[in-house]
Motif scaffolding. Sequence first.
Motif, mmCIF file in Angstrom:
data_model
loop_
_atom_site.group_PDB
_atom_site.id
_atom_site.type_symbol
_atom_site.label_atom_id
_atom_site.label_comp_id
_atom_site.label_asym_id
_atom_site.label_seq_id
_atom_site.Cartn_x
_atom_site.Cartn_y
_atom_site.Cartn_z
ATOM 1 N N LEU A 19 0.812 -1.221 0.000
ATOM 2 C CA LEU A 19 0.000 0.000 0.000
ATOM 3 C C LEU A 19 0.841 1.263 0.000
ATOM 4 O O LEU A 19 0.295 2.369 -0.141
ATOM 5 N N ALA A 20 2.164 1.124 0.149
ATOM 6 C CA ALA A 20 3.026 2.307 0.170
ATOM 7 C C ALA A 20 3.013 3.036 -1.172
ATOM 8 O O ALA A 20 3.076 4.264 -1.225
ATOM 9 N N ILE A 21 2.923 2.262 -2.283
ATOM 10 C CA ILE A 21 2.956 2.877 -3.620
ATOM 11 C C ILE A 21 1.726 3.746 -3.877
ATOM 12 O O ILE A 21 1.853 4.946 -4.158
ATOM 13 N N PRO A 22 0.486 3.196 -3.790
ATOM 14 C CA PRO A 22 -0.663 4.072 -4.018
ATOM 15 C C PRO A 22 -0.798 5.164 -2.965
ATOM 16 O O PRO A 22 -1.268 6.255 -3.267
ATOM 17 N N SER A 23 -0.352 4.881 -1.732
ATOM 18 C CA SER A 23 -0.441 5.886 -0.681
ATOM 19 C C SER A 23 0.425 7.097 -1.003
ATOM 20 O O SER A 23 -0.012 8.246 -0.848
ATOM 21 N N GLY A 24 1.661 6.840 -1.455
ATOM 22 C CA GLY A 24 2.533 7.952 -1.818
ATOM 23 C C GLY A 24 1.969 8.761 -2.975
ATOM 24 O O GLY A 24 2.041 9.994 -2.981
ATOM 25 N N ILE A 25 1.380 8.069 -3.949
ATOM 26 C CA ILE A 25 0.793 8.762 -5.100
ATOM 27 C C ILE A 25 -0.420 9.583 -4.675
ATOM 28 O O ILE A 25 -0.594 10.734 -5.098
ATOM 29 N N TYR A 26 -1.275 9.001 -3.833
ATOM 30 C CA TYR A 26 -2.455 9.730 -3.360
ATOM 31 C C TYR A 26 -2.059 10.956 -2.541
ATOM 32 O O TYR A 26 -2.713 12.006 -2.614
ATOM 33 N N THR A 27 -1.002 10.835 -1.738
ATOM 34 C CA THR A 27 -0.540 11.981 -0.948
ATOM 35 C C THR A 27 -0.061 13.099 -1.859
ATOM 36 O O THR A 27 -0.379 14.275 -1.648
ATOM 37 N N LEU A 28 0.714 12.728 -2.890
ATOM 38 C CA LEU A 28 1.152 13.715 -3.874
ATOM 39 C C LEU A 28 -0.044 14.348 -4.562
ATOM 40 O O LEU A 28 -0.111 15.581 -4.731
ATOM 41 N N GLN A 29 -0.997 13.522 -4.953
ATOM 42 C CA GLN A 29 -2.183 14.015 -5.652
ATOM 43 C C GLN A 29 -2.973 14.987 -4.789
ATOM 44 O O GLN A 29 -3.408 16.043 -5.257
ATOM 45 N N ASN A 30 -3.162 14.660 -3.512
ATOM 46 C CA ASN A 30 -3.926 15.541 -2.623
ATOM 47 C C ASN A 30 -3.262 16.897 -2.460
ATOM 48 O O ASN A 30 -3.940 17.932 -2.395
ATOM 49 N N ASN A 31 -1.933 16.909 -2.407
ATOM 50 C CA ASN A 31 -1.228 18.193 -2.331
ATOM 51 C C ASN A 31 -1.364 18.975 -3.625
ATOM 52 O O ASN A 31 -1.502 20.204 -3.612
ATOM 53 N N LEU A 32 -1.343 18.257 -4.756
ATOM 54 C CA LEU A 32 -1.486 18.923 -6.054
ATOM 55 C C LEU A 32 -2.871 19.540 -6.222
ATOM 56 O O LEU A 32 -3.029 20.554 -6.899
ATOM 57 N N LEU A 33 -3.883 18.925 -5.608
ATOM 58 C CA LEU A 33 -5.231 19.475 -5.719
ATOM 59 C C LEU A 33 -5.313 20.856 -5.087
ATOM 60 O O LEU A 33 -5.981 21.756 -5.607
ATOM 61 N N TYR A 34 -4.626 21.031 -3.958
ATOM 62 C CA TYR A 34 -4.607 22.354 -3.326
ATOM 63 C C TYR A 34 -3.877 23.364 -4.192
ATOM 64 O O TYR A 34 -4.294 24.518 -4.306
ATOM 65 N N VAL A 35 -2.780 22.923 -4.816
ATOM 66 C CA VAL A 35 -2.044 23.813 -5.716
ATOM 67 C C VAL A 35 -2.929 24.222 -6.890
ATOM 68 O O VAL A 35 -2.994 25.403 -7.257
ATOM 69 N N ALA A 36 -3.636 23.246 -7.462
ATOM 70 C CA ALA A 36 -4.478 23.525 -8.623
ATOM 71 C C ALA A 36 -5.614 24.479 -8.270
ATOM 72 O O ALA A 36 -5.876 25.447 -8.989
ATOM 73 N N LEU A 37 -6.292 24.211 -7.155
ATOM 74 C CA LEU A 37 -7.444 25.034 -6.803
ATOM 75 C C LEU A 37 -7.054 26.394 -6.232
ATOM 76 O O LEU A 37 -7.900 27.260 -6.064
ATOM 77 N N SER A 38 -5.776 26.585 -5.953
ATOM 78 C CA SER A 38 -5.294 27.912 -5.571
ATOM 79 C C SER A 38 -5.021 28.765 -6.805
ATOM 80 O O SER A 38 -4.843 29.977 -6.700
ATOM 81 N N ASN A 39 -4.994 28.127 -7.974
ATOM 82 C CA ASN A 39 -4.639 28.831 -9.202
ATOM 83 C C ASN A 39 -5.689 28.748 -10.299
ATOM 84 O O ASN A 39 -5.534 29.380 -11.337
ATOM 85 N N LEU A 40 -6.754 27.945 -10.095
ATOM 86 C CA LEU A 40 -7.777 27.781 -11.119
ATOM 87 C C LEU A 40 -9.161 27.931 -10.515
ATOM 88 O O LEU A 40 -9.355 27.734 -9.317
ATOM 89 N N ASP A 41 -10.153 28.240 -11.368
ATOM 90 C CA ASP A 41 -11.539 28.179 -10.920
ATOM 91 C C ASP A 41 -11.950 26.718 -10.811
ATOM 92 O O ASP A 41 -11.275 25.826 -11.311
ATOM 93 N N ALA A 42 -13.068 26.465 -10.174
ATOM 94 C CA ALA A 42 -13.470 25.090 -9.876
ATOM 95 C C ALA A 42 -13.676 24.249 -11.126
ATOM 96 O O ALA A 42 -13.283 23.088 -11.187
#
Length: 288
Positions: free
Chosen positions: A88-111
């Motif tokens: 589970l370490a592989i998908p967990s690391g990817i999901y953690t990266l993805q969740n951080n990227l979502l904040y980056v995206a929504l700080s710079n784009l409309d919904a």
Amino acid sequence: MFPSRLKYVSLGVLVLQTTSLVLTMRYSRTLLGEGPRYLASSAVVSAELLKILTCLLLVFYDHSFSVRALNRVLNEEILNKPMETLKLAIPSGIYTLQNNLLYVALSNLDAATYQWPTESLGGPSSKPLSAGSQLVGVIAVLIACFSSGFAGVYFEKILKETKQSVWVRNIQLGLFGLVFGLIGVFVYDGERVRESGVFQGYNSLTWTVVALQALGGLVIAAVIKYADNILKGFATSLSIILSTLISYFWLKDFDPTSVFFLGAMLVIAATFLYGYEGKRPAINHSKV
């Protein structure tokens, strides 16, 4: 009938959760108020911790609130099976990266653009939809999309090849996510944490975002378990349309184009065709 019902219930909940998370996260990241803005890396860690606690309570409930049974399950399924847990370490690391990227995206784009980019980038006539960099937001979305697809298929394979409960798998996933998230907090926001603390800028809206993100992890796991990763993708696509309507009529930060409407119709048609089951032709046994 019960698994089929669970499939569509979890799908519907995922659509509502994804839409609510996108709009709430976007609002919380662009809301100008007093004090510092909350740390995205901290919110990811908080969501992972809340997901772990929720799954522990669900496992506790499944075993009739027996502390001994809970301890036995955790030892047998997590501690005594290190190789299964490490998967589970592989998908967990990817999901953690993805969740951080979502904040980056929504700080710079409309919904709506966050979920489905429709404007050209970098051209002289392009208009920024927020104060941030649209290019940064779109790159964050693209990385999140590619990583999400791989993690989703990998996680589905693990879920359907073993008989462990969804909640135990989420505990394993959350433990790695918590570790990766804490590393991200101190690597990228360590100085700000030392100055103002981990929970700087938190308010009721921030905790709502954290709760919705934690719920999303549980619902996604249920959809993958009782349906498949493709259906999860359709749920995300349906939430795009719903987010667009809300973004256009309520937030008024998105002006959909004809190309966007064409894409929305293709999404609806694809969802219908994927779920449609036609009648099989009757077999004439007299000719057999």
